[in-house]
Structure formats: C-alpha cells, structure tokens
Motif scaffolding. Structure first.
Motif, PDB file in Angstrom:
ATOM      1  N   PHE A  54       0.887  -1.072   0.152  1.00 39.14           N
ATOM      2  CA  PHE A  54       0.081  -0.135  -0.005  1.00 39.14           C
ATOM      3  C   PHE A  54       1.079   1.372   0.081  1.00 39.14           C
ATOM      4  O   PHE A  54       1.463   1.474   0.983  1.00 39.14           O
ATOM      5  CB  PHE A  54      -0.993   0.087   1.008  1.00 39.14           C
ATOM      6  N   LYS A  55       0.829   1.960  -1.280  1.00 40.23           N
ATOM      7  CA  LYS A  55       1.805   3.008  -1.311  1.00 40.23           C
ATOM      8  C   LYS A  55       1.807   4.085   0.034  1.00 40.23           C
ATOM      9  O   LYS A  55       0.812   4.530   0.141  1.00 40.23           O
ATOM     10  CB  LYS A  55       1.613   3.864  -2.698  1.00 40.23           C
ATOM     11  N   ASN A  56       2.669   4.280   0.391  1.00 45.80           N
ATOM     12  CA  ASN A  56       2.766   5.540   1.621  1.00 45.80           C
ATOM     13  C   ASN A  56       2.201   4.757   2.997  1.00 45.80           C
ATOM     14  O   ASN A  56       1.799   5.587   3.910  1.00 45.80           O
ATOM     15  CB  ASN A  56       2.325   6.642   1.046  1.00 45.80           C
ATOM     16  N   PHE A  71       3.460  -1.420   8.906  1.00 47.99           N
ATOM     17  CA  PHE A  71       3.256  -0.096   8.643  1.00 47.99           C
ATOM     18  C   PHE A  71       4.279   0.592   8.519  1.00 47.99           C
ATOM     19  O   PHE A  71       5.480   0.499   9.196  1.00 47.99           O
ATOM     20  CB  PHE A  71       2.458   0.637   9.547  1.00 47.99           C
ATOM     21  N   PHE A  72       4.458   1.521   7.423  1.00 52.54           N
ATOM     22  CA  PHE A  72       5.591   2.625   7.211  1.00 52.54           C
ATOM     23  C   PHE A  72       5.446   3.544   8.428  1.00 52.54           C
ATOM     24  O   PHE A  72       4.869   3.820   8.860  1.00 52.54           O
ATOM     25  CB  PHE A  72       5.677   3.237   6.142  1.00 52.54           C
ATOM     26  N   GLU A  73       7.006   3.643   9.085  1.00 55.85           N
ATOM     27  CA  GLU A  73       7.256   4.363  10.164  1.00 55.85           C
ATOM     28  C   GLU A  73       6.799   5.645   9.937  1.00 55.85           C
ATOM     29  O   GLU A  73       6.371   6.522  10.912  1.00 55.85           O
ATOM     30  CB  GLU A  73       8.773   4.322  10.454  1.00 55.85           C
ATOM     31  N   ALA A  88       5.481   1.673  19.592  1.00 49.14           N
ATOM     32  CA  ALA A  88       4.669   0.335  20.179  1.00 49.14           C
ATOM     33  C   ALA A  88       4.809  -0.659  18.796  1.00 49.14           C
ATOM     34  O   ALA A  88       5.275  -1.797  19.000  1.00 49.14           O
ATOM     35  CB  ALA A  88       3.436   0.550  20.454  1.00 49.14           C
ATOM     36  N   PHE A  89       4.503   0.020  17.704  1.00 46.51           N
ATOM     37  CA  PHE A  89       4.431  -0.983  16.508  1.00 46.51           C
ATOM     38  C   PHE A  89       5.996  -1.103  15.847  1.00 46.51           C
ATOM     39  O   PHE A  89       6.317  -2.318  15.681  1.00 46.51           O
ATOM     40  CB  PHE A  89       4.031  -0.193  15.164  1.00 46.51           C
ATOM     41  N   LEU A  90       6.670  -0.336  16.016  1.00 45.53           N
ATOM     42  CA  LEU A  90       8.182  -0.620  15.930  1.00 45.53           C
ATOM     43  C   LEU A  90       8.901  -1.571  16.478  1.00 45.53           C
ATOM     44  O   LEU A  90       9.903  -2.113  16.236  1.00 45.53           O
ATOM     45  CB  LEU A  90       9.080   0.909  15.608  1.00 45.53           C
TER      46      LEU A  90
END
Length: 92
Positions: A54-56, A71-73, A88-90
């Motif tokens: 999913f771009k960006n 997800f992208f940072e 949290a995600f990273l």
C-alpha cells in the motif's frame, strides 16, 4: 466467502471517505476493494506467499497462512504525533 458485518461497515466507511476525497464513485471504490479482498482470500486459502504494498502506508506480508501488516514508520508518526503508536509498532 463474504464479509462479516463489522468488516462491511469498515469497507463502507473507507469507500465513503475515498469517494469524498478522491471524487471517485463509491460503487467503483467498493468494487476495487471487493476484488482485492477476493484475490487476498484466494491467496491465503491456497497458502501463497505474497506482499501487498500500500503506497505510503505499509505492506501486507503473507507467508503461508500467516498474515502481518507492516506499517511504514512515517505513516505511524503522522497518525500519532506523540510517537507512542509508532514506538509500540516498531518494537514488535
């Protein structure tokens, strides 16, 4: 196949938002989402490995029947200016 009621509500909300911001007919957006979901469901049923970009936004990573959304940072930091969500995600 088919969607659960909660999933359908989310899809309808996404379609309504996309229609509003992109000036694309809601029916067209819904058809694209449905087609995408059918392909993903088929691939998962068959145990196919794939990455759906999913771009960006992020990458849906599927290995066998295991599915993970990465997800992208930059997106995470845009969504939550406090940085709590991104951190949290990273860490996961």
């Amino acid at each position: 196949g088919g969607f659960f009621a909660e999933e359908l509500e989310v899809v309808e909300l996404i379609c309504a938002e996309a229609t509003l911001h992109l000036h694309i007919p809601e029916k067209k957006v819904l058809k694209c989402v449905e087609a995408t979901m059918k392909v993903i469901a088929w691939a998962l049923t068959e145990g196919k490995d794939f990455d759906f970009v999913f771009k960006n936004f992020g990458i849906l990573v599927c290995r066998g029947r295991r599915v993970v959304m990465r997800f992208f940072e930059d997106l995470l930091r845009d969504v939550d200016k406090t940085g709590i969500l991104a951190n949290a995600f990273l860490q996961v």
